[in-house]
Design an enzyme around this catalytic site. Structure first.
Site, PDB file in Angstrom:
ATOM      1  N   CYS A  95       4.964   7.218 139.666  1.00 51.77           N
ATOM      2  CA  CYS A  95       3.897   7.365 140.653  1.00 51.77           C
ATOM      3  C   CYS A  95       4.553   7.340 142.034  1.00 51.77           C
ATOM      4  O   CYS A  95       5.740   7.051 142.161  1.00 51.77           O
ATOM      5  CB  CYS A  95       2.854   6.257 140.502  1.00 51.77           C
ATOM      6  N   HIS A  96       3.775   7.693 143.040  1.00 53.77           N
ATOM      7  CA  HIS A  96       4.318   7.802 144.395  1.00 53.77           C
ATOM      8  C   HIS A  96       3.403   7.091 145.379  1.00 53.77           C
ATOM      9  O   HIS A  96       2.232   6.839 145.090  1.00 53.77           O
ATOM     10  CB  HIS A  96       4.389   9.272 144.835  1.00 53.77           C
ATOM     11  N   THR A 145       9.578  14.013 147.787  1.00 56.39           N
ATOM     12  CA  THR A 145      10.353  14.800 148.756  1.00 56.39           C
ATOM     13  C   THR A 145       9.694  14.853 150.132  1.00 56.39           C
ATOM     14  O   THR A 145      10.387  15.102 151.112  1.00 56.39           O
ATOM     15  CB  THR A 145      10.540  16.239 148.243  1.00 56.39           C
ATOM     16  N   TYR A 190      14.938  15.983 138.302  1.00 55.15           N
ATOM     17  CA  TYR A 190      13.723  16.801 138.209  1.00 55.15           C
ATOM     18  C   TYR A 190      14.146  18.259 138.317  1.00 55.15           C
ATOM     19  O   TYR A 190      14.723  18.673 139.322  1.00 55.15           O
ATOM     20  CB  TYR A 190      12.766  16.414 139.339  1.00 55.15           C
ATOM     21  N   ASP A 218       1.783   9.886 137.498  1.00 53.41           N
ATOM     22  CA  ASP A 218       2.139  10.828 138.580  1.00 53.41           C
ATOM     23  C   ASP A 218       1.132  10.773 139.730  1.00 53.41           C
ATOM     24  O   ASP A 218       1.103  11.674 140.569  1.00 53.41           O
ATOM     25  CB  ASP A 218       2.301  12.273 138.092  1.00 53.41           C
TER      26      ASP A 218
HETATM   27  O1  LIG Z   1       5.149  14.246 141.471  1.00 44.79           O
HETATM   28  C1  LIG Z   1       6.019  14.908 140.937  1.00 44.79           C
HETATM   29  O2  LIG Z   1       6.780  14.341 140.166  1.00 44.79           O
HETATM   30  C2  LIG Z   1       6.117  16.300 141.142  1.00 44.79           C
HETATM   31  C3  LIG Z   1       6.108  17.000 142.288  1.00 44.79           C
HETATM   32  C4  LIG Z   1       6.369  16.454 143.616  1.00 44.79           C
HETATM   33  C5  LIG Z   1       7.685  15.864 143.746  1.00 44.79           C
HETATM   34  O3  LIG Z   1       8.391  15.678 142.803  1.00 44.79           O
HETATM   35  C6  LIG Z   1       8.198  15.443 145.069  1.00 44.79           C
HETATM   36  O4  LIG Z   1       7.628  15.790 146.099  1.00 44.79           O
HETATM   37  O5  LIG Z   1       9.216  14.748 145.095  1.00 44.79           O
HETATM   38  C7  LIG Z   1       5.861  18.439 142.185  1.00 44.79           C
HETATM   39  O6  LIG Z   1       6.099  18.997 141.105  1.00 44.79           O
HETATM   40  O7  LIG Z   1       5.414  19.024 143.177  1.00 44.79           O
END
Ligand SMILES: O=C(O)/C=C(\CC(=O)C(=O)O)C(=O)O
Length: 306
Positions: free
Chosen positions: A34-35, A79, A159, A259
């Site tokens: 999660c973020h 990111t 990723y 996520d």
């Molecule tokens: O939430 C995720 O894992 C996937 C993301 C965003 C991401 O990885 C990021 O911004 O670092 C995506 O596929 O856009």
């Protein structure tokens, strides 16, 4: 200074009032992907970002954790915050030991900065190879980061998309620390789950015994749903055979996460409670669920705590 940001056009905000899952998570369950986003006024988004999200604060993340029945979180640097880990670290420090983190660092990170990150609860770094999200980083720079983090006992979260695995495989296998793959390496789920493309991913896992896999993001991978909305407890059925193959072959090397807040979805925003209700379809027995949700993430992220 108060900074405000304008969201990327078409941005979908996270689902505000998720259902309470019918599936009861085992005690100690971890949301392992999660973020947090900002809030932008407090933790500005990075100038080099490829998207500008809505805010998704630590308090909102912790409220979701409690609503769904999780005990702990692994907060992964996204990111949109570049290599400024402050929002993620702030969440870890506020969690009272209930969150661990995965950071983004550059090769010139200092030993003191790494020690601070470790103290806050960071246990890994993330290398992102998804072209729409980052500019290409040379593999030499990534190797330099690995040398810096290896003594701390950290791992590398990778990723990437399935189409890029052939080019990246040798590099991945040369990394001398454990790896954690986001979202099963993003398979094309219109293909056969027993066909050559997904077999290449499983072969990667077979080739390095310390590669772990997040069986996550069906809402991102699914082509024909049905989405986790409107009470649908068996959602994203086209993704299930892929996740089940990984869970059944590598029960001790899989992780699950929401996520949340689901960056960059364009079609719909899932109800996170219904996503949790999808877990028994990919991990059908109590033993598989205990490994996926409790024992595996505890071993990777909380091995230093009782
Ligand atoms: O939430 C995720 O894992 C996937 C993301 C965003 C991401 O990885 C990021 O911004 O670092 C995506 O596929 O856009």
């Amino acid at each position: 200074m108060t900074t405000t940001f304008e969201k990327t056009p078409g941005w979908l905000d996270w689902y505000p009032d998720p259902s309470t899952p019918h599936f009861r998570l085992p005690d100690g369950a971890v949301d392992a992907h999660c973020h947090v986003f900002g809030p932008g006024a407090e933790f500005p988004f990075a100038p080099e970002r490829k998207y500008t999200p809505c805010d998704a604060s630590k308090d909102q993340l912790f409220a979701l954790r409690d609503r769904l029945g999780f005990s702990r979180n692994v907060v992964v640097q996204a990111t949109c915050h570049g290599a400024d880990n402050s929002a993620m670290v702030d969440a870890l420090r506020a969690s009272g030991g209930r969150a661990r983190g995965v950071a983004t660092v550059r090769p010139d990170v200092t030993d003191d900065e790494l020690a601070d990150l470790h103290d806050a609860g960071v246990r890994g770094v993330r290398f992102n190879f998804v072209r729409r999200l980052v500019d290409v980083v040379p593999q030499d720079a990534l190797r330099a980061v690995v040398e810096r983090i290896a003594p701390l006992g950290w791992h590398v979260v990778i990723y990437f998309e399935a189409a890029d695995l052939a080019d990246l495989r040798d590099f991945f296998l040369s990394i001398p620390v454990p790896l954690v793959v986001d979202h099963m390496g993003r398979p094309d789920v219109t293909k056969d789950p027993t066909g050559p493309e997904f077999e290449a991913f499983l072969d990667l896992m077979r080739a390095k015994p310390d590669i772990w896999c997040k069986v996550t993001c069906p809402e991102r991978l699914s082509v024909d749903g049905p989405p986790a909305l409107d009470g649908e407890r068996h959602s994203y059925r086209d993704v299930v055979p892929f996740a089940r193959r990984v869970v059944e072959e590598f029960p001790d090397r899989v992780l699950w996460g929401t996520d949340w807040p689901h960056p960059n979805l364009t079609d719909h925003m899932p109800d996170d409670g219904l996503l949790v209700d999808g877990i028994p379809h990919i991990a059908p027995t109590a033993a598989l669920q205990q490994a996926l949700l409790v024992d595996n993430p505890a071993g990777l992220y909380w091995s230093d705590t009782p």
